[in-house]
Design a protein around this motif. Structure first.
Motif, PDB file in Angstrom:
ATOM      1  N   GLN A  49       8.380   5.651  -9.380  1.00  0.00           N
ATOM      2  CA  GLN A  49       8.582   5.048  -8.061  1.00  0.00           C
ATOM      3  C   GLN A  49       8.932   6.101  -7.010  1.00  0.00           C
ATOM      4  O   GLN A  49       8.504   6.002  -5.860  1.00  0.00           O
ATOM      5  CB  GLN A  49       9.687   3.994  -8.127  1.00  0.00           C
ATOM      6  N   ARG A  50       9.678   7.145  -7.396  1.00  0.00           N
ATOM      7  CA  ARG A  50      10.106   8.166  -6.426  1.00  0.00           C
ATOM      8  C   ARG A  50       8.931   8.934  -5.824  1.00  0.00           C
ATOM      9  O   ARG A  50       9.070   9.585  -4.775  1.00  0.00           O
ATOM     10  CB  ARG A  50      11.079   9.146  -7.088  1.00  0.00           C
ATOM     11  N   GLU A  51       7.748   8.879  -6.485  1.00  0.00           N
ATOM     12  CA  GLU A  51       6.582   9.613  -5.995  1.00  0.00           C
ATOM     13  C   GLU A  51       5.826   8.862  -4.911  1.00  0.00           C
ATOM     14  O   GLU A  51       4.940   9.422  -4.264  1.00  0.00           O
ATOM     15  CB  GLU A  51       5.619   9.909  -7.156  1.00  0.00           C
ATOM     16  N   LEU A  52       6.149   7.607  -4.694  1.00  0.00           N
ATOM     17  CA  LEU A  52       5.360   6.756  -3.806  1.00  0.00           C
ATOM     18  C   LEU A  52       5.922   6.750  -2.382  1.00  0.00           C
ATOM     19  O   LEU A  52       7.130   6.648  -2.184  1.00  0.00           O
ATOM     20  CB  LEU A  52       5.316   5.332  -4.349  1.00  0.00           C
ATOM     21  N   VAL A  53       5.021   6.858  -1.421  1.00  0.00           N
ATOM     22  CA  VAL A  53       5.385   6.811   0.002  1.00  0.00           C
ATOM     23  C   VAL A  53       4.662   5.629   0.629  1.00  0.00           C
ATOM     24  O   VAL A  53       3.431   5.510   0.493  1.00  0.00           O
ATOM     25  CB  VAL A  53       4.985   8.111   0.721  1.00  0.00           C
ATOM     26  N   PRO A  54       5.377   4.719   1.307  1.00  0.00           N
ATOM     27  CA  PRO A  54       4.717   3.557   1.920  1.00  0.00           C
ATOM     28  C   PRO A  54       3.686   3.976   2.964  1.00  0.00           C
ATOM     29  O   PRO A  54       3.891   4.930   3.720  1.00  0.00           O
ATOM     30  CB  PRO A  54       5.875   2.801   2.570  1.00  0.00           C
ATOM     31  N   VAL A  55       2.581   3.247   2.986  1.00  0.00           N
ATOM     32  CA  VAL A  55       1.519   3.473   3.968  1.00  0.00           C
ATOM     33  C   VAL A  55       1.546   2.317   4.965  1.00  0.00           C
ATOM     34  O   VAL A  55       1.561   1.147   4.559  1.00  0.00           O
ATOM     35  CB  VAL A  55       0.144   3.550   3.280  1.00  0.00           C
ATOM     36  N   PRO A  56       1.543   2.586   6.269  1.00  0.00           N
ATOM     37  CA  PRO A  56       1.546   1.496   7.257  1.00  0.00           C
ATOM     38  C   PRO A  56       0.326   0.592   7.079  1.00  0.00           C
ATOM     39  O   PRO A  56      -0.742   1.059   6.657  1.00  0.00           O
ATOM     40  CB  PRO A  56       1.501   2.235   8.604  1.00  0.00           C
ATOM     41  N   PRO A  57       0.463  -0.675   7.403  1.00  0.00           N
ATOM     42  CA  PRO A  57      -0.660  -1.612   7.238  1.00  0.00           C
ATOM     43  C   PRO A  57      -1.794  -1.298   8.208  1.00  0.00           C
ATOM     44  O   PRO A  57      -1.582  -0.770   9.294  1.00  0.00           O
ATOM     45  CB  PRO A  57      -0.029  -2.978   7.538  1.00  0.00           C
ATOM     46  N   GLY A  58      -3.006  -1.644   7.764  1.00  0.00           N
ATOM     47  CA  GLY A  58      -4.164  -1.561   8.647  1.00  0.00           C
ATOM     48  C   GLY A  58      -4.884  -0.236   8.661  1.00  0.00           C
ATOM     49  O   GLY A  58      -5.911  -0.104   9.348  1.00  0.00           O
TER      50      GLY A  58
ATOM     51  N   ALA B 249      -8.139   3.485   3.961  1.00  0.00           N
ATOM     52  CA  ALA B 249      -7.596   4.192   2.805  1.00  0.00           C
ATOM     53  C   ALA B 249      -8.120   5.630   2.713  1.00  0.00           C
ATOM     54  O   ALA B 249      -7.377   6.542   2.348  1.00  0.00           O
ATOM     55  CB  ALA B 249      -7.915   3.431   1.521  1.00  0.00           C
ATOM     56  N   ALA B 250      -9.395   5.838   3.036  1.00  0.00           N
ATOM     57  CA  ALA B 250      -9.967   7.185   2.971  1.00  0.00           C
ATOM     58  C   ALA B 250      -9.328   8.103   4.007  1.00  0.00           C
ATOM     59  O   ALA B 250      -9.057   9.281   3.731  1.00  0.00           O
ATOM     60  CB  ALA B 250     -11.479   7.123   3.171  1.00  0.00           C
ATOM     61  N   GLU B 251      -9.085   7.583   5.208  1.00  0.00           N
ATOM     62  CA  GLU B 251      -8.410   8.386   6.229  1.00  0.00           C
ATOM     63  C   GLU B 251      -6.963   8.641   5.828  1.00  0.00           C
ATOM     64  O   GLU B 251      -6.444   9.751   6.004  1.00  0.00           O
ATOM     65  CB  GLU B 251      -8.485   7.686   7.584  1.00  0.00           C
ATOM     66  N   ALA B 252      -6.308   7.627   5.275  1.00  0.00           N
ATOM     67  CA  ALA B 252      -4.907   7.792   4.873  1.00  0.00           C
ATOM     68  C   ALA B 252      -4.756   8.824   3.769  1.00  0.00           C
ATOM     69  O   ALA B 252      -3.823   9.632   3.783  1.00  0.00           O
ATOM     70  CB  ALA B 252      -4.332   6.446   4.437  1.00  0.00           C
ATOM     71  N   VAL B 253      -5.670   8.829   2.795  1.00  0.00           N
ATOM     72  CA  VAL B 253      -5.536   9.789   1.691  1.00  0.00           C
ATOM     73  C   VAL B 253      -5.785  11.215   2.174  1.00  0.00           C
ATOM     74  O   VAL B 253      -5.289  12.175   1.569  1.00  0.00           O
ATOM     75  CB  VAL B 253      -6.484   9.421   0.527  1.00  0.00           C
ATOM     76  N   SER B 254      -6.513  11.368   3.273  1.00  0.00           N
ATOM     77  CA  SER B 254      -6.731  12.709   3.825  1.00  0.00           C
ATOM     78  C   SER B 254      -5.427  13.362   4.268  1.00  0.00           C
ATOM     79  O   SER B 254      -5.322  14.588   4.322  1.00  0.00           O
ATOM     80  CB  SER B 254      -7.693  12.630   5.021  1.00  0.00           C
TER      81      SER B 254
ATOM     82  N   VAL C 137       0.850  -1.194   0.000  1.00  0.00           N
ATOM     83  CA  VAL C 137       0.000   0.000   0.000  1.00  0.00           C
ATOM     84  C   VAL C 137       0.888   1.247   0.000  1.00  0.00           C
ATOM     85  O   VAL C 137       1.843   1.337   0.777  1.00  0.00           O
ATOM     86  CB  VAL C 137      -0.946   0.018   1.213  1.00  0.00           C
ATOM     87  N   VAL C 138       0.565   2.182  -0.888  1.00  0.00           N
ATOM     88  CA  VAL C 138       1.384   3.383  -1.049  1.00  0.00           C
ATOM     89  C   VAL C 138       0.482   4.607  -1.186  1.00  0.00           C
ATOM     90  O   VAL C 138      -0.703   4.494  -1.476  1.00  0.00           O
ATOM     91  CB  VAL C 138       2.299   3.283  -2.298  1.00  0.00           C
ATOM     92  N   ALA C 139       1.082   5.772  -0.988  1.00  0.00           N
ATOM     93  CA  ALA C 139       0.392   7.048  -1.170  1.00  0.00           C
ATOM     94  C   ALA C 139       1.199   7.904  -2.135  1.00  0.00           C
ATOM     95  O   ALA C 139       2.410   7.726  -2.286  1.00  0.00           O
ATOM     96  CB  ALA C 139       0.241   7.773   0.167  1.00  0.00           C
ATOM     97  N   ALA C 140       0.509   8.837  -2.791  1.00  0.00           N
ATOM     98  CA  ALA C 140       1.190   9.741  -3.712  1.00  0.00           C
ATOM     99  C   ALA C 140       0.377  11.012  -3.876  1.00  0.00           C
ATOM    100  O   ALA C 140      -0.839  11.026  -3.644  1.00  0.00           O
ATOM    101  CB  ALA C 140       1.402   9.068  -5.074  1.00  0.00           C
ATOM    102  N   MET C 141       1.061  12.079  -4.266  1.00  0.00           N
ATOM    103  CA  MET C 141       0.401  13.338  -4.598  1.00  0.00           C
ATOM    104  C   MET C 141       0.800  13.731  -6.023  1.00  0.00           C
ATOM    105  O   MET C 141       1.695  14.552  -6.235  1.00  0.00           O
ATOM    106  CB  MET C 141       0.796  14.449  -3.614  1.00  0.00           C
ATOM    107  N   PRO C 142       0.138  13.134  -7.024  1.00  0.00           N
ATOM    108  CA  PRO C 142       0.534  13.389  -8.411  1.00  0.00           C
ATOM    109  C   PRO C 142       0.077  14.742  -8.964  1.00  0.00           C
ATOM    110  O   PRO C 142       0.463  15.117 -10.063  1.00  0.00           O
ATOM    111  CB  PRO C 142      -0.137  12.243  -9.171  1.00  0.00           C
ATOM    112  N   ILE C 143      -0.792  15.462  -8.252  1.00  0.00           N
ATOM    113  CA  ILE C 143      -1.365  16.757  -8.628  1.00  0.00           C
ATOM    114  C   ILE C 143      -2.498  16.603  -9.651  1.00  0.00           C
ATOM    115  O   ILE C 143      -3.518  17.266  -9.544  1.00  0.00           O
ATOM    116  CB  ILE C 143      -0.302  17.764  -9.112  1.00  0.00           C
ATOM    117  N   HIS C 144      -2.345  15.742 -10.631  1.00  0.00           N
ATOM    118  CA  HIS C 144      -3.489  15.367 -11.462  1.00  0.00           C
ATOM    119  C   HIS C 144      -3.328  13.894 -11.836  1.00  0.00           C
ATOM    120  O   HIS C 144      -2.227  13.358 -11.837  1.00  0.00           O
ATOM    121  CB  HIS C 144      -3.611  16.247 -12.709  1.00  0.00           C
TER     122      HIS C 144
END
Length: 348
Positions: free
Chosen positions: A104-113, A116-121, A86-93
């Protein structure tokens, strides 16, 4: 195999958003294909659709600043990341889609569990709040803060992070948003029926130490009046300047990037030159991310730790299926949204 993405066919209203079914994208060298679990809906998405945000591509384009998803396929030359992560990113569009290919450099690992909606916030709203509070304003325990739009996505993030920082907080909001602001530790100020400058001085005596202002234009100068000597206004978003509704334009609907920048420059200079040492400071998440990508990653990782430790709890206004992106933007555009609107996969 096909996937769904949302396309802005032309600059304009919500009707410019169209649902497109097409072949799944394939990752190029150095790219990772991500299956999107949640994409945020934000004011910059609407400003991009209207064609007034400086980061807006030419149509047709897929909107979406922030996403959380699962690594689906690796391009050549990608190492250190595995399918299923699971990863997060801010691609702008580009985030309003079921599948997105990103470097790959745009991706930040997201801790398990994590939800997803809270994480993207955290990716756009909370990191904006965190960086403004700790890098731009450099707040200290016991200081006072005024937050405009305090019930919204960034505003509610500022309230939660302000509680952790030990701030005394005040927030402008509608009467509908007042319970949320109070519940997050702020004193609500009804911007429709109260003059926030008068109310701040009535409540505090000499004003606040920092104001977080997403409105821009002449509103920045009004916010400055709420400061005590030595205070700061942190300006971000600047929706009226971009839409041409403030001092920066008499022609709504036209891009106002340079005229808005010039007006902001005048406010910054005046803050240094006029008595009282009340400064106006600009903040741009995309600029800071480009200049200091490691800082963006570090701050987002710190926020994920706070979420995992249940020290913050993003407010989710509503989850819309991806195919209902138009309805999601219409809801945000009407105002009064409490928390973050999130798009989730249509097939979920």
């Amino acid at each position: 195999m096909k996937h769904t993405r949302i396309v802005v066919t032309h600059y304009g209203g919500p009707e410019a958003l169209q649902v497109l079914e097409e072949e799944c994208p394939e990752p190029k060298h150095g790219d990772v294909r991500v299956q999107v679990l949640a994409a945020g809906v934000s004011l910059p998405d609407i400003l991009a659709r209207e064609g007034v945000h400086p980061e807006t591509p030419r149509p047709p384009f897929t909107p979406g600043w922030d996403l959380v998803g699962v690594v689906d396929r690796l391009g050549d030359g990608v190492f250190g990341i595995e399918p299923g992560q699971v990863v997060a990113a801010m691609p702008i569009h580009g985030a309003y889609a079921e599948l997105v290919c990103l470097p790959q450099r745009e991706l930040v690992p997201v801790p398990p569990g994590l939800d997803a909606a809270e994480a993207v916030s955290l990716v756009l709203n909370y990191i904006t709040a965190y960086q403004m509070m700790h890098h731009s304003a450099q707040v200290k325990t016991g200081q006072r803060a005024l937050i405009h739009g305090a019930a919204g996505g960034v505003g509610s993030a500022l309230l939660q992070l302000g509680c952790l920082a030990g701030l005394e907080m005040y927030g402008t909001c509608s009467s509908r948003g007042a319970p949320a602001v109070s519940g997050l530790g702020g004193t609500p100020i009804d911007y429709r029926h109260q003059d926030f400058v008068e109310e701040i001085h009535r409540l505090t005596g000499d004003g606040v130490d920092v104001v977080f202002d997403p409105i821009g234009g002449a509103h920045l100068w009004e916010s400055r009046k709420a400061l005590r000597p030595g205070g700061k206004v942190v300006g971000f978003g600047l929706s009226t300047s971009l839409r041409g509704e403030g001092l920066t334009s008499r022609r709504p609907g036209r891009r106002q990037r340079f005229r808005g920048t010039a007006a902001f420059g005048l406010y910054i200079a005046a803050g240094w030159l006029l008595p009282g040492r009340k400064r106006v400071i600009p903040y741009s998440i995309q600029t800071l991310k480009r200049l200091q990508p490691a800082l963006f990653r570090q701050d987002l990782t710190a926020l994920f730790d706070l979420l995992q430790g249940q020290k913050i709890k993003p407010l989710i206004a509503q989850r819309f299926p991806l195919a209902e992106a138009r309805q999601a933007q219409e809801m945000l555009g009407k105002g009064g949204v409490i928390g973050k609107i999130v798009l989730v996969p249509t097939r979920s």
